[in-house]
Design an enzyme around this catalytic site. Structure first.
Site, PDB file in Angstrom:
ATOM      1  N   GLU A 122       1.095   4.450   0.992  1.00  6.18           N
ATOM      2  CA  GLU A 122       0.323   5.324   1.874  1.00  6.18           C
ATOM      3  C   GLU A 122       0.378   6.792   1.464  1.00  6.18           C
ATOM      4  OE1 GLU A 122       2.806   3.385   2.848  1.00  6.18           O
ATOM      5  OE2 GLU A 122       2.132   1.937   4.346  1.00  6.18           O
ATOM      6  N   ASP A 170     -12.034  31.292 -29.228  1.00  7.73           N
ATOM      7  CA  ASP A 170     -12.694  32.473 -29.759  1.00  7.73           C
ATOM      8  C   ASP A 170     -11.619  33.402 -30.313  1.00  7.73           C
ATOM      9  OD1 ASP A 170     -14.594  34.285 -30.417  1.00  7.73           O
ATOM     10  OD2 ASP A 170     -15.075  34.905 -28.374  1.00  7.73           O
ATOM     11  N   ILE A 219       0.841  -1.202   0.000  1.00 10.82           N
ATOM     12  CA  ILE A 219       0.000   0.000   0.000  1.00 10.82           C
ATOM     13  C   ILE A 219       0.874   1.250   0.000  1.00 10.82           C
ATOM     14  CG2 ILE A 219      -1.736   1.302   1.271  1.00 10.82           C
ATOM     15  CD1 ILE A 219      -2.679  -1.389   2.459  1.00 10.82           C
ATOM     16  N   ASN A 260       8.732   3.250   4.819  1.00  8.65           N
ATOM     17  CA  ASN A 260       7.799   3.994   3.958  1.00  8.65           C
ATOM     18  C   ASN A 260       7.660   5.447   4.401  1.00  8.65           C
ATOM     19  OD1 ASN A 260       7.432   1.677   2.533  1.00  8.65           O
ATOM     20  ND2 ASN A 260       5.367   1.241   3.275  1.00  8.65           N
TER      21      ASN A 260
END
Length: 587
Positions: free
Chosen positions: A15, A57, A13, A422
């Site tokens: 995080e 435009d 995962i 991590n």
């Protein structure tokens, strides 16, 4: 098994990914705001970077929208704006006019549509007495300008007479005048000639009649105002930059085809009249079923209605384009919502247009759209860099844990160590990567295919190569340490330090998918250096802190071990450089 499951979950995962992506988009949003683009929806940032066609435009976006009457053209001759023609012309220009004005600090300030402002200024400068005499006069009846009608009208009681005035598209006004077919044809030929010079032409007519309401026919034609609107400074360069970036540019306007083509030719948008199509031809195209291929090579769309504008966008989307559209009026709202990216004008735009858009230009300039595209591409690049860093390091951790299961050895890293890894090795660096600047020539590469997934071959190749190398190297180190009689905790401590070093080194590998790490200017993002130094410093502090040593089961290592691990970590640079080299050779 529980510990191994937790370790795998923590490894798998990413995080920090949601936060890092939000940071990347927020950084891009801030950068865009400094370049006159306000972001209403974060998703539009990445979308703008994928843009393949800009339907813009003309007035105010490519031109300055500082209109001025350059000539008054009658069937007999053309007049300079300081030459008096007749009172009916001045009355029509002043009274059939929706602009307002007031004096502020001794100067006359006009508010309203720029065509009306230009005509009002013309009257004021030519006959100030007439302007002031009729300044407060209210109409008996009035028909405001609407794009679908292409004209406005007003009726006044003047000197005991009821006079009707109309102002608008020459084709419409001439059709409401009492004149022969040959005379009408001559006037429209005259209009075409002036439009081909780049002027915006507004016809004027009047009728003296006591009939109720606004007269629908029988007007006396006066002539038309040839209105000049200079190109914006830098717009030609901006169009060229867009084209170099592989982005097609089209003009979608309500102006005369010749006027629009003149501007398009000046800007390098169109070279041939075959690239021009007007509202009448678009109506016939829609009646034939709207075959999208018929519009593929058109780059100037003139006299376009709001419904036609939406159909044009849809046709280009069916051709595979990711379309950005500009708009400023209420009638542009459907097209702004229907387009992939709706861009409203901040200065001249209505609230409805702004509410329907994804982005707002604070200066109404075409160049700001190109700036926004550049920032959008940078944001997408940075998102890919963050994803690569987080997923490749996560994949390395998975490889490390899975190999330990397959070889029936103790876990190389504890769940708490993986979580720490991590947080320390990715928690700061990914934020710094999200703030990376533009890579060289980011606007000279082709737009990416909007349908291409973010996990394309390049991303997968880099994640697999980098993650496998880090995972295999860390496992080999852990296995070797156990074989040499190291205790599990000591082996984990050294393996964790190697992974921290690996991921810090890999942060620099993630700065570009194609450019060599040795060719990147590493002084451009000092925040990245600071983040790496802080992350490594935190881990060193933890190694010497009694409390953190206890929690993480880590301890200091010798200088010799530091040198060995740093050498191993730096070999990752060689591996990723080889991946870039061989990938380029293969593709």
């Amino acid at each position: 098994m529980l510990f191994r499951s937790v370790a795998l979950s923590v490894s798998a995962i990413p995080e920090g990914l949601p936060v890092a992506i939000t940071v990347a988009l927020s950084v891009a949003s801030a950068a865009m705001s400094k370049r006159n683009v306000i972001v209403r929806k974060l998703s539009a940032i990445e979308g703008l970077g994928s843009c393949t066609l800009i339907a813009s435009d003309k007035t105010g976006t490519m031109t300055q929208n500082r209109l001025s009457v350059a000539y008054i053209v009658t069937p007999q001759k053309s007049y300079n704006p300081n030459e008096y023609i007749n009172e009916h012309l001045l009355l029509g220009a002043k009274l059939c006019n929706e602009s307002t004005s007031h004096v502020e600090d001794g100067e006359r300030v006009f508010i309203g549509d720029q065509v009306d402002v230009a005509l009002a200024r013309y009257v004021l400068e030519l006959d100030e007495e007439l302007f002031k005499r009729h300044e407060k006069q209210k109409p008996i009846d009035a028909l405001p300008y609407e794009p679908i009608n292409k004209y406005s009208a007003a009726s006044y009681q003047i000197d005991g007479e009821k006079i009707h005035f109309i102002k608008g598209s020459p084709e419409i006004v001439v059709g409401m005048c009492a004149m022969s077919e040959d005379d009408a044809k001559a006037v429209l030929t005259q209009v075409d000639e002036w439009a081909a010079k780049g002027f915006r032409n507004i016809a004027l007519a009047y009728k003296v009649s006591d009939e109720s309401g606004i007269a629908k026919e029988g007007y006396d034609y006066i002539g038309f105002a040839a209105i000049a609107d200079p190109l914006r400074e830098g717009v030609k360069e901006a169009v060229l930059k867009a084209q170099e970036a592989g982005i097609s540019v089209a003009i979608v306007t309500g102006d005369h085809p010749n006027t629009a083509f003149f501007i398009a030719k000046e800007l390098g948008i169109a070279q041939s009249e075959d690239e021009v199509i007007d509202g009448l031809e678009i109506s016939r195209w829609m009646e034939r079923g709207g075959v999208k291929e018929e519009l593929a090579n058109k780059r100037v769309f003139a006299r376009v209605s709001p419904e036609q504008k939406q159909r044009i966008i849809g046709a280009f989307q069916e051709l595979g384009h990711y379309v950005a559209v500009t708009g400023d009026g209420v009638n542009d709202a459907p097209a702004l919502k229907f387009a992939n990216i709706g861009i409203a004008m901040g200065k001249s735009g209505t609230d409805v247009a702004r509410e329907s858009s994804d982005l707002i230009l604070t200066d109404d300039a075409f160049g700001s759209i190109v700036n926004g595209i550049e920032e959008g591409r940078v944001a997408y690049d940075n998102i890919r860099k963050v994803i690569h860093l987080l997923l490749s390091t996560g994949f390395a951790e998975i490889v490390l844990v899975v190999l330990s299961i397959l070889f029936f050895i103790p876990m190389p890293l504890l769940p708490v160590q993986i979580l720490w890894l991590n947080i320390v090795a990715n928690g700061i660096q990914d934020m710094a990567l999200a703030a990376e600047g533009a890579e060289p020539e980011v606007l000279k590469r082709k737009p990416r295919d909007p349908k291409e997934p973010i996990f394309n071959k390049v991303m997968i190749s880099r994640i697999v190569v980098g993650g496998l190398y880090m995972g295999l190297s860390a496992f080999a180190l852990f296995y070797t340490l156990l074989s040499f009689g190291y205790h599990e905790d000591a082996a984990r401590n050294i393996t964790l330090l190697l992974m921290v070093l690996f991921e810090n080194v890999h942060t620099f590998n993630s700065r570009s998918e194609n450019i060599s790490i040795f060719k990147i200017n590493h002084t451009k993002n000092m925040l990245l250096w600071i983040s790496v130094a802080v992350a490594q410093g935190i881990h060193i502090v933890a190694m010497y802190s009694p409390f953190m040593r206890s929690v993480l089961s880590i301890e200091p290592v010798t200088l010799q071990m530091w040198g060995t691990l740093l050498f191993l970590a730096l070999t990752l640079v060689a591996v990723m450089e080889a991946e870039k080299f061989f990938r380029k050779r293969i593709t």
